[in-house]
Design an enzyme around this catalytic site. Structure first.
Site, PDB file in Angstrom:
ATOM      1  N   CYS A   1      -3.886   4.222  -0.874  1.00 11.98           N
ATOM      2  CA  CYS A   1      -4.408   3.534   0.302  1.00 11.98           C
ATOM      3  C   CYS A   1      -5.901   3.829   0.295  1.00 11.98           C
ATOM      4  CB  CYS A   1      -3.761   4.036   1.594  1.00 11.98           C
ATOM      5  SG  CYS A   1      -4.488   3.280   3.077  1.00 11.98           S
TER       6      CYS A   1
ATOM      7  N   CYS B   1      -7.424   4.447   4.040  1.00 11.37           N
ATOM      8  CA  CYS B   1      -7.101   5.626   4.848  1.00 11.37           C
ATOM      9  C   CYS B   1      -6.083   6.505   4.126  1.00 11.37           C
ATOM     10  CB  CYS B   1      -6.693   5.254   6.274  1.00 11.37           C
ATOM     11  SG  CYS B   1      -5.333   4.080   6.481  1.00 11.37           S
ATOM     12  N   SER B   2      -4.812   6.406   4.414  1.00  9.26           N
ATOM     13  CA  SER B   2      -3.843   7.307   3.783  1.00  9.26           C
ATOM     14  C   SER B   2      -2.422   6.782   3.901  1.00  9.26           C
ATOM     15  CB  SER B   2      -3.914   8.679   4.445  1.00  9.26           C
ATOM     16  OG  SER B   2      -3.589   8.538   5.824  1.00  9.26           O
ATOM     17  N   CYS B   3      -2.259   5.468   4.054  1.00  7.76           N
ATOM     18  CA  CYS B   3      -0.937   4.897   4.271  1.00  7.76           C
ATOM     19  C   CYS B   3       0.033   5.302   3.165  1.00  7.76           C
ATOM     20  CB  CYS B   3      -1.024   3.371   4.346  1.00  7.76           C
ATOM     21  SG  CYS B   3      -2.093   2.820   5.687  1.00  7.76           S
TER      22      CYS B   3
END
Lengths: 208, 215
Positions: free
Chosen positions: A109, A112-114
């Site tokens: 991602c 962000c950090s999905c």
């Protein structure tokens, strides 16, 4: 080499600060009635004990053993994963991406950090950090090399950037020498990194 | 917005350094940060897109020098301050000083379990037919919204192939502004050579119809 550098002192005082700040925040938000202790405990317990990469490993092991299950994963991964009791937050729209002899998948991602929480738990720090987020899309082979993975040149790499709510689970290739293994035993070969795409499933020798 | 969070293709950040046997939390405050953020999200006072928007619009120096959970906390504080749910004095002292804002819900343990188990689908009833089909050549529009977007800079103006129609999904650019809007979502496959001038791999990015045009 000093045993306790200035930088470490600096880190300790910053982290003590965080400790104080978060404890204050927690009591404030409870006092204001926004959150309950019970809700907080439930969240922690869920992600510390009930949800983690062992979930995804079971999905992969079943996919390896059961062609009909693999077909269901391909048709509707969310529903097929739910058959094993996994689902919910950050896994509402699952898709499997299958590795093969000529294709290797990686998931990132960049924004962000999905991450597919219900099958892999909480993401590791490296997944959420700038080096991986920036370079997985532009130089996946170099990133794989940093994980100790070198793929033959004729293996196509597909990098999935999780920009929406689709969440991707890599199905690594089944290691050789595992014919007749039970699902439970196969699951022990499936590492978290192999389901993100920064690793491969372990060989039987590795867990012998 | 074009900001430091939009990292795809950046070259300056050095090697990936996985921590061996990394613990789930590096400090107990991180555990609390996770729980507080998820629990506050469940109050219904903001959606996930507003939450991402708050994080990525933190001042760049703060964003780049903060750890993951520090970013979560800073983003959450920002969302709460914006809505008058807390004030600066309360955040500084840890003591409630102003009346709480009524929240949509404050789940107990059982309700939170249900919330986590069900999640929140991003799919909505489809309106209109999908304009593109798998195999179509499309181009990511070179648009640069000031607010939240999930269109990464590295694909803007680039052409790719529709790989899949994901469904009709909530559109973050609108929901981050509090507007309910949804659209057709596609997975688009781009060649690394087209995106970065080098590489033999394919990059697949999920894009809303509003951010695509026929190529």
């Amino acid at each position: 080499m000093t045993s306790h550098s200035h930088d470490e002192d600096h880190d300790h005082s910053h982290l003590d600060e965080m400790d104080v700040r978060v404890r204050a925040l927690k009591s404030l938000l409870i006092a204001k009635g926004y959150v309950t202790e019970g809700a907080l405990d439930e969240i922690v317990e869920t992600y510390e004990t009930r949800i983690g990469p062992r979930n995804g490993a079971r999905v992969v092991a079943r996919a390896w053993c059961d062609p009909a299950y693999l077909d269901r994963l391909r048709a509707d991964a969310t529903a097929a994963i739910a058959e094993l009791g996994y689902g919910g937050r950050q896994g509402e729209h699952m898709r499997i991406v299958e590795n093969s002899a000529d294709t290797h998948n990686m998931v990132v991602c960049t924004l962000c950090s999905c991450y597919p929480w219900p099958v892999l738990g909480l993401p590791p720090v490296w997944y959420k950090s700038a080096p991986y987020r920036s370079r997985a899309v532009s130089e996946p082979r170099a990133v794989l090399a940093e994980f100790g993975v070198t793929l033959p040149r004729d293996v196509t790499i597909r990098v999935w950037d999780s920009t929406a709510e689709m969440r991707y689970l890599v199905i690594p290739t089944r290691p050789d020498g595992t014919q007749g293994w039970s699902e439970e035993k196969l699951a022990t070969l499936v590492t978290r990194d192999s389901m993100i795409g920064t690793g491969l499933a372990l060989s039987p020798e590795a867990v012998a | 917005m074009n900001g430091p969070h939009d990292m795809g293709g950046m070259q300056c950040y050095g090697p990936v350094i996985p921590e061996p046997n990394e613990p789930l939390f590096h400090a107990s405050w991180e555990r609390d940060a996770l729980a507080l953020t998820v629990a506050m999200g469940a109050t219904g006072m903001w959606n996930i897109d507003q939450s991402r928007s708050a994080r990525e619009s933190l001042p760049p120096l703060q964003y780049m020098s903060s750890s993951y959970y520090q970013i979560w906390l800073a983003g959450m504080e920002k969302l709460m301050l914006e809505r008058g749910m807390v004030n600066g004095d309360e955040l500084a002292s840890g003591e409630a000083k102003i009346a709480p804002v009524p929240v949509k819900q404050s789940p107990d343990r059982e309700r939170m379990r249900a919330i986590l188990a069900v999640g929140a689908s991003a799919e909505r009833p489809a309106v209109g037919i999908a304009q593109f089909s798998p195999g179509n050549q499309v181009r990511a529009v070179n648009r640069n919204p000031q607010g939240h977007t999930r269109l990464p800079h590295y694909i803007r103006g680039k052409a790719g192939t529709v790989e899949n129609i994901c469904g009709f999904h909530v559109f973050p650019e609108a929901t981050a502004l509090g507007r309910q809007e949804a659209g057709w979502l596609y997975t688009i496959a781009f060649s690394a050579a087209d995106l970065f001038g080098q590489g033999d791999h394919t990059v697949l990015v999920d894009c809303w119809e509003a951010t695509l045009e026929r190529a």
